[in-house]
Design an enzyme around this catalytic site. Structure first.
Site, PDB file in Angstrom:
ATOM      1  N   SER A  39      -0.387  -0.952  72.634  1.00 44.92           N
ATOM      2  CA  SER A  39       0.109   0.175  71.843  1.00 44.92           C
ATOM      3  C   SER A  39      -1.039   0.794  71.059  1.00 44.92           C
ATOM      4  CB  SER A  39       1.191  -0.299  70.861  1.00 44.92           C
ATOM      5  OG  SER A  39       0.606  -1.040  69.800  1.00 44.92           O
ATOM      6  N   HIS A  44       4.859  -5.823  76.332  1.00 46.50           N
ATOM      7  CA  HIS A  44       4.550  -4.407  76.555  1.00 46.50           C
ATOM      8  C   HIS A  44       3.043  -4.184  76.705  1.00 46.50           C
ATOM      9  CE1 HIS A  44       2.932  -4.078  72.478  1.00 46.50           C
ATOM     10  NE2 HIS A  44       3.955  -4.818  72.097  1.00 46.50           N
ATOM     11  N   ARG A  66       0.520 -14.771  61.382  1.00 45.94           N
ATOM     12  CA  ARG A  66       0.612 -14.314  62.777  1.00 45.94           C
ATOM     13  C   ARG A  66       1.209 -15.354  63.704  1.00 45.94           C
ATOM     14  NH1 ARG A  66      -4.137 -13.276  65.670  1.00 45.94           N
ATOM     15  NH2 ARG A  66      -2.926 -11.900  67.008  1.00 45.94           N
ATOM     16  N   TRP A  79      -1.299   0.923  67.909  1.00 49.41           N
ATOM     17  CA  TRP A  79      -1.675   0.027  66.814  1.00 49.41           C
ATOM     18  C   TRP A  79      -2.296  -1.268  67.310  1.00 49.41           C
ATOM     19  CZ3 TRP A  79       2.088   0.174  62.012  1.00 49.41           C
ATOM     20  CH2 TRP A  79       1.973   1.428  61.408  1.00 49.41           C
ATOM     21  N   ARG A  84       7.383   1.159  72.662  1.00 52.07           N
ATOM     22  CA  ARG A  84       6.285   0.578  73.434  1.00 52.07           C
ATOM     23  C   ARG A  84       6.798  -0.362  74.524  1.00 52.07           C
ATOM     24  NH1 ARG A  84       6.337  -1.507  68.228  1.00 52.07           N
ATOM     25  NH2 ARG A  84       6.133  -3.771  67.918  1.00 52.07           N
ATOM     26  N   GLU A 131      10.137  -7.013  68.231  1.00 55.31           N
ATOM     27  CA  GLU A 131       9.043  -7.840  67.737  1.00 55.31           C
ATOM     28  C   GLU A 131       9.427  -8.508  66.423  1.00 55.31           C
ATOM     29  OE1 GLU A 131       6.782  -9.807  67.894  1.00 55.31           O
ATOM     30  OE2 GLU A 131       4.892  -8.738  68.186  1.00 55.31           O
TER      31      GLU A 131
END
Length: 248
Positions: free
Chosen positions: A13, A10, A115, A15, A61, A88
């Site tokens: 966003s 996407h 991550r 964030w 998103r 996600e």
């Protein structure tokens, strides 16, 4: 003619712009993200893509990115399927935290593991946390045991790949080009599977926002090649920017 599936993360966003862990939080696109999505659609149009079907997640998103891309392609009419399995990775208790500030508190190495590693999950949400997806009506039909309160990439792969193997890839036998608009980690899992990337090596793959990633397949639906559309230097710079988000 080669069959193709385009994977598209996407657009940026709100964030992403604020460098926060997002996960399953339903955050909208930023102005930049909407512009990125339009540019991706225009690039796909210039390259002559005509999709037979599209897929996306339940998160706005990704849904809005798909809408913008299809509008730019003048292909708004094609069937678009949504699945929570393309959501996600769930970032658990990290959701909403700033990545740089989290690195300052816990160290860059720990944030890197959360991550990008294959099997390290953040601390989970508490069961009574208002962000528990069980409280969200869009997941009402999903069994409790399948709704995460946190996830590693390995767990994300385990929920994403069945949808890929049972729904998306078989659809390619019925048309020549498909579009999948999803998220950095759900797409990393698919790329890991397609390219046979090892559990440790997958940590080095960073997918930029709204840059079309094309996978080619033969008539037997075997993957024969992959490439990003667009300027290679811009793609590399965008990947490096994603990698740097978890640093102090």
């Amino acid at each position: 003619m080669k069959k193709k599936i385009v994977l598209l993360r996407h657009g940026e966003s709100e964030w992403n712009r604020e460098n926060r862990f997002t996960g399953w939080t339903d955050v909208d696109l930023s102005d930049r993200g909407r512009a990125e999505a339009k540019q991706a659609g225009e690039l796909l149009r210039r390259e002559g893509f005509r999709f037979g079907k599209a897929y996306t997640s339940y998160l706005k998103r990704a849904v809005k990115t798909l809408d913008i891309v299809l509008d730019a392609l003048d292909q708004d009419w094609i069937e678009a399927a949504k699945s929570w399995r393309l959501n996600e990775k769930h970032y658990g208790a990290l959701q909403g935290l700033n990545k740089r500030e989290t690195a300052e508190r816990y160290g860059e190495e720990q944030v890197y593991l959360w991550r990008r590693s294959y099997d390290t999950a953040p601390d989970p949400l508490a069961a009574d946390d208002p962000r528990n997806p069980r409280r969200d009506p869009r997941y009402a039909g999903v069994p409790d045991a399948e709704l995460p309160l946190t996830e590693s990439l390995a767990q994300t792969v385990r929920r994403t790949l069945p949808y890929w193997q049972c729904e998306i890839l078989p659809q390619l036998a019925r048309c020549d080009e498909l579009l999948v608009v999803a998220h950095g980690n759900s797409l990393r899992g698919i790329v890991k599977h397609l390219k046979g990337i090892g559990d440790e090596a997958i940590a080095e793959l960073n997918l930029p926002t709204a840059m079309p990633y094309v996978f080619e397949f033969d008539e037997g639906l075997g993957c024969t090649g992959d490439y990003f559309l667009g300027d290679p230097e811009k793609v590399a710079a965008a990947m490096a920017a994603v990698a740097a988000q978890g640093k102090k």
